[in-house]
Design an enzyme around this catalytic site. Structure first.
Site, PDB file in Angstrom:
ATOM      1  N   HIS A  52      12.389  -6.597 -25.958  1.00  0.00           N
ATOM      2  CA  HIS A  52      13.065  -7.871 -25.672  1.00  0.00           C
ATOM      3  C   HIS A  52      14.158  -8.046 -26.711  1.00  0.00           C
ATOM      4  CE1 HIS A  52      14.009 -11.904 -24.575  1.00  0.00           C
ATOM      5  NE2 HIS A  52      13.628 -12.385 -25.741  1.00  0.00           N
ATOM      6  N   ASP A  89      17.215 -10.149 -27.858  1.00  0.00           N
ATOM      7  CA  ASP A  89      17.982 -11.390 -27.780  1.00  0.00           C
ATOM      8  C   ASP A  89      19.460 -11.122 -28.018  1.00  0.00           C
ATOM      9  OD1 ASP A  89      15.919 -13.455 -27.412  1.00  0.00           O
ATOM     10  OD2 ASP A  89      15.205 -12.787 -29.369  1.00  0.00           O
ATOM     11  N   ASP A 115      11.070 -14.852 -21.842  1.00  0.00           N
ATOM     12  CA  ASP A 115      11.171 -15.645 -23.063  1.00  0.00           C
ATOM     13  C   ASP A 115      11.709 -17.058 -22.881  1.00  0.00           C
ATOM     14  OD1 ASP A 115      10.769 -15.978 -25.792  1.00  0.00           O
ATOM     15  OD2 ASP A 115      12.761 -15.299 -26.326  1.00  0.00           O
ATOM     16  N   HIS A 131      19.221 -17.468 -23.704  1.00  0.00           N
ATOM     17  CA  HIS A 131      18.247 -18.530 -23.946  1.00  0.00           C
ATOM     18  C   HIS A 131      18.133 -18.931 -25.420  1.00  0.00           C
ATOM     19  CE1 HIS A 131      15.948 -14.686 -23.987  1.00  0.00           C
ATOM     20  NE2 HIS A 131      15.362 -15.220 -25.040  1.00  0.00           N
TER      21      HIS A 131
END
Length: 990
Positions: free
Chosen positions: A59, A61, A183, A433
């Site tokens: 994951h 970001d 997420d 996000h």
């Protein structure tokens, strides 16, 4: 092919057959018939066993604790150890060692950077891995967008950007089958609807309310069909949705990344620390317990986490061993089967199970991970960035449209070389996000804003070139983006100048313009030479305080402009010399202000708004509006949880008023009436009513929020009315469909409310309203915010937050934005109030919210215009019907245009406009001839006719409805309520 066969196909199919290669689509671009990717690449499973789908993933970001660049390169590892380029290097190397291994990748924005840096040999290897389904793209957007604070138009754009790159690079094997939002902090119904319309077969996510999750575990309801639209015919917006068991992390004890502390599998029996037996026993127990939560003999496990697989060998070496040793137990009677897999392969097995699934029709807001931990603060966090993102979205749509209308000359013309791609990528990153959500570190928020500014700087010459091409004037254009604080060098310093107003909407708009000036009187003329009524008023004391030395105008020129659909109109403005100074504001509060549509009264003692009347419909409600704050919790006996960037937690339900009364100044003339209210040195407001406006404008200014009392503050405005709302209120979902809310209630489980304020806050992207049988009060916002109705007849909207504690969700610093002088950030915004009968409310608030999102662009020219300058232009032959919104108009390649048309009303929302509407594409543009058309899915990465999604049986028992009737002709397309249709148009200039 015979002539008869061609005739029978119809124009759209003929265009697709003969023109698709011309549009630049290679063979196999949309079809994977010749490849073994997608569902064809899924490994075999064991029907009589519990199949555990191990999904290696990372994951990544796109900015959070570090900037997007720092994350990619692995810079500033003192903040967080993360380097995306090394993750992709390592994974590709490891996948080549064993054909059974799988990996999924999500964030196309990162992959795009990495791919550009690879040599042709590496690119060939990666392409083979993709074609064989061993490296699979999931979700596929430029980023994994936030779901609470993003507008649907920006979400569609960022998904299109990422998915197009994957299609251009890998063809159909690059097309994701599954949406993957592991997420984001709560999940919006509109996102699910968009994913369904983009052709996804399913969605998996990790975060949902802890009470909701407990109920779903108990009822084996962790997977469902999300019916994500109340207007679109099922299954158009139906999306299979699954909740992952461990968020997006591995099961406890099974994390084998260099960032993890779990012990590796030690499988040498001659060593004392041999642990295979205990690892296998532990895993089998976890797998069997997880199986109790789900309906089928298939479960999924996410084997990875934040920025993992930088040393992929560690993960794969241990996963290989885990699979081998657990599956070896089958010879001893074990019924557990482990396999490398992907979310799409797992989804395919669920589909093959042919079960009936429950149906969900609401959303997953608000999200809480504990009784006092409601993630509702980020709905408002960093309100200036939220506004800047929304403004930039409007600028991008203008840039895209003018690139089409101006033609090739717009990209390289007299004002230099411009491009729209830089802004497209910057806006796509901003949807992440931890970007527009406001949950990043301060230096990262600064970087997001800088990227948006850089993107617009690339678009500016493109826009100027296009306006030059369309108008014939080569004068330099200036774009004043700080008009909210009355700053614009051209209007401040010139006695004579022109103003071009470009309108990106598909209908004419009337817009109030306020330009900073230093003269006392001006004349304004429209393209026909007719005088436009205008007034000059002094710049308010509060505006002068905010802008400091950024501008020097003493007055503002106020007038109303009109602009044609997808076009511009140019106004001439000249100083009238030797004019007396405008009258200053009156210190006396007027009893009311009114125009032909609205009357607003004020309490003579407090200076606050006291009532609002719709003069057309003879409606009147008592309305008191004031500013308050909640003291932010720093922890108490119930919980140590403080308020922070993510979490909203007031220390009590008690609101503290900024002031019970306001100091008043009033300005009233023939163009605008406004009451300037000063509540404190850090809170002020202008109650404003323009001459022809059907809505009331509240322009609020908050900051710097004082924290000298060592108390963080959550600042709100509250509107208390006499509307009998019975605890019900309505909020938009990402700017589109409305959802009904009820205080202290969740539709799908029995809520035990522990935070009576924060637990009732919801995200609003464009509007919120309350209503009874006679009255509806709608508030339209200019950015994403958090809001609620905690009392009948009341609405409260959070405007600004300044906090002194971190809330322990990873960002590691308090949300205390410094502002220009390091004293705290000042934020200014607008709320637009509309009072209407409920039956006709949507006819007003739908177009008003659309105007607020897609604002006209103002271009100023200091030099005199050439006599032959074209002062008015529309890119459309005629305005589109009121129900239709031109959502996307963007250059796809040299000869083709991406077009999205949207029906912007819900079913049964409007007696007038909730009806199907037909648009003729050949009669759409004024300067472009449409010679070919092909319909695509919403993401523009698949032909619409080829989009075949999984059908799912539901507990409601209904069967999928047949396709609705086709369009009247290939060129005439019919839009039904809430439908978005996407077309690739082949065009040529008239």
């Amino acid at each position: 092919m015979s002539a008869a066969a061609v005739s029978a196909m119809g124009a759209v199919a003929v265009f697709l057959l003969f023109c698709a290669p011309v549009l630049g689509f290679p063979a196999g671009y949309f079809s994977d018939d010749s490849a073994s990717c997608g569902y064809k690449s899924c490994p075999a499973t064991q029907p009589s066993m519990l199949n555990v789908h191990l999904v290696p993933h990372t994951h990544d970001d796109v900015g959070w604790l570090k900037t997007v660049d720092q994350y990619y390169y692995g810079d500033r590892n003192n903040i967080q150890h993360a380097g995306v380029q090394y993750i992709l290097d390592s994974v590709v190397e490891q996948l080549q060692l064993d054909p059974a291994r799988r990996f999924i990748y999500v964030e196309t924005g990162f992959f795009y950077r990495w791919w550009k840096q690879q040599n042709s040999a590496t690119q060939r290897v990666v392409t083979q891995l993709v074609n064989e389904g061993r490296l699979e793209f999931i979700n596929g957007g430029w980023c994994m967008s936030d779901e609470a604070t993003t507008h649907y138009s920006a979400v569609i754009d960022q998904m299109t950007l990422g998915l197009r790159f994957l299609n251009d690079t890998f063809g159909a094997c690059g097309r994701p089958r599954v949406a993957w939002h592991i997420d984001p902090f709560g999940h919006a119904r509109e996102h699910a609807s968009l994913f369904a319309q983009m052709g996804y077969d399913g969605l998996f996510f990790g975060r949902l309310d802890y009470q909701d999750k407990a109920r779903r575990i108990k009822d084996k309801d962790m997977e469902m069909v999300w019916r994500a639209s109340a207007s679109l015919r099922p299954p158009a917006a139906d999306l299979f949705t699954g909740v992952l068991p461990n968020g997006y992390n591995p099961p406890p004890g099974f994390c084998w990344d260099q960032l993890c502390n779990d012990p590796p599998i030690r499988d040498d029996p001659d060593l004392e620390d041999y642990n295979v037996d205990s690892v296998v026993k532990n895993f089998l127990e976890i797998a069997n317990n997880q199986a109790l939560m789900y309906k089928t003999n298939h479960i999924i496990m996410t084997m990875g986490s934040d920025f993992q697989y930088e040393n992929a060998n560690m993960w794969y070496k241990n996963l290989d061993k885990l699979i081998r040793y657990v599956n070896a137990q089958q010879s001893k009677g074990s019924r557990v089967n482990l396999l490398y897999s992907t979310p799409s392969c797992y989804l395919q097995e669920l589909h093959r199970a042919n079960l009936s699934w429950s149906v969900k029709t609401d959303d997953f807001f608000p999200y809480a991970d504990g009784p006092h931990n409601f993630w509702t603060g980020y709905f408002t966090s960093r309100p200036a960035l939220k506004r800047y993102e929304r403004l930039t979205n409007s600028l991008l749509q203008v840039c895209n449209q003018l690139e089409v209308l101006g033609g090739p000359q717009s990209r390289r013309g007299p004002h230099g070389e411009g491009d729209s791609n830089t802004l497209k990528r910057a806006m796509a990153v901003a949807q992440h996000h931890d970007a527009v959500s406001g949950t990043e570190k301060q230096h990262v928020a600064n970087d997001y804003a800088k990227r948006l500014a850089t993107g617009w700087a690339h678009c500016e010459p493109l826009v100027s070139n296009a306006l030059t091409t369309l108008s014939g004037s080569e004068n330099q254009q200036t774009y004043c983006l700080n008009l909210n604080i009355s700053v614009c060098p051209v209007s401040e310093g010139q006695d004579e100048f022109s103003l071009t107003v470009y309108n990106p909407l598909s209908r004419s708009v009337s817009w109030a313009v306020r330009l900073p000036v230093n003269g006392s009187r001006y004349s304004v003329s429209d393209p026909s030479g007719r005088a436009v009524e205008c007034q000059v008023i002094p710049v308010s004391k509060e505006t002068r305080r905010i802008r400091e030395d950024k501008g020097y105008a003493v007055n503002e020129l106020v007038f109303q402009v009109e602009a044609p659909p997808v076009g511009f109109r140019t106004y001439g403005i000249s100083l009238v010399p030797n004019s007396p100074a405008p009258a200053g504001p009156s210190p006396v509060a007027p009893p009311f202000i009114e125009n032909q549509y609205l009357r607003v009264t004020f309490d003579p003692e407090t200076g606050l708004v006291s009532s609002l009347t719709n003069l057309e419909t003879k409606q009147k409600v008592q309305l008191k509006q004031n500013f308050y704050w909640y003291n932010a919790s720093v922890g108490n006996s119930d919980s140590s949880q403080p308020s922070g960037a993510y979490i909203f937690r007031p220390n009590s339900s008690t609101l503290l008023p900024v002031n019970s009364a306001a100091k008043i100044q009033a300005v009233q003339n023939s163009v605008v009436q406004e009451v300037q209210q000063q509540f404190s040195p850090w809170v002020s407001q202008v109650v404003r009513l323009y001459r022809d406006s059907r809505h009331l404008e509240l322009e609020w200014t908050v900051g710097p929020i004082p924290v000298g009392d060592f108390s963080g503050k959550e600042v709100i405005t509250r509107l208390d009315t006499t509307i009998s709302s019975s605890g019900l209120f309505y909020t938009d979902s990402n700017g589109r469909e409305m959802l009904e809310r009820l205080k202290d209630y969740r539709p799908t489980w029995d809520l035990k409310q522990s935070e009576p304020v924060a637990g009732n806050y919801y995200p609003i992207n464009s509007r919120i309203y309350i209503k009874d049988k006679e009255n509806q009060l709608t508030v339209v916002t200019d950015r994403s915010q958090g809001a609620s109705s905690l009392q009948a007849g009341s609405l409260e909207i959070m405007l600004h937050r300044r906090l002194l504690r971190d809330d322990w969700r990873g960002v590691g610093e308090p949300l205390s934005e410094p502002g220009d002088n390091n004293e705290g950030l000042v934020v200014r915004g607008r709320l637009l109030l509309h009072l209407t009968p409920p039956a006709t409310a949507a006819d007003a608030h739908r177009p008003l919210s659309e105007e607020t999102v897609m604002q006209p662009l103002l271009a100023l020219q200091a030099a005199q215009l050439h006599p032959n300058t074209q002062l008015e232009f529309s890119g459309l032959q005629a305005a589109l019907p009121p129900a239709v919104h031109l959502l996307t108009m963007s250059q796809w390649d040299q000869d083709s245009v991406l077009l999205r048309l949207e029906h912007q009303f819900e079913a049964k929302e409007s007696e007038t406009h909730s009806q199907p509407v037909t648009v003729n594409l050949q009669k759409l543009f004024s300067t472009l001839e449409v010679v070919g058309v092909s319909e695509m899915n919403l993401a523009a990465n698949q032909w619409k006719d080829d989009m075949a999604r999984f059908d799912w049986k539901t507990s409601t028992g209904e069967q999928p409805l047949p396709r609705p009737p086709t369009d009247p002709s290939p060129w005439e397309v019919t839009l039904k309520p809430m439908e978005i249709r996407t077309f690739l148009l082949r065009t040529q200039r008239k």
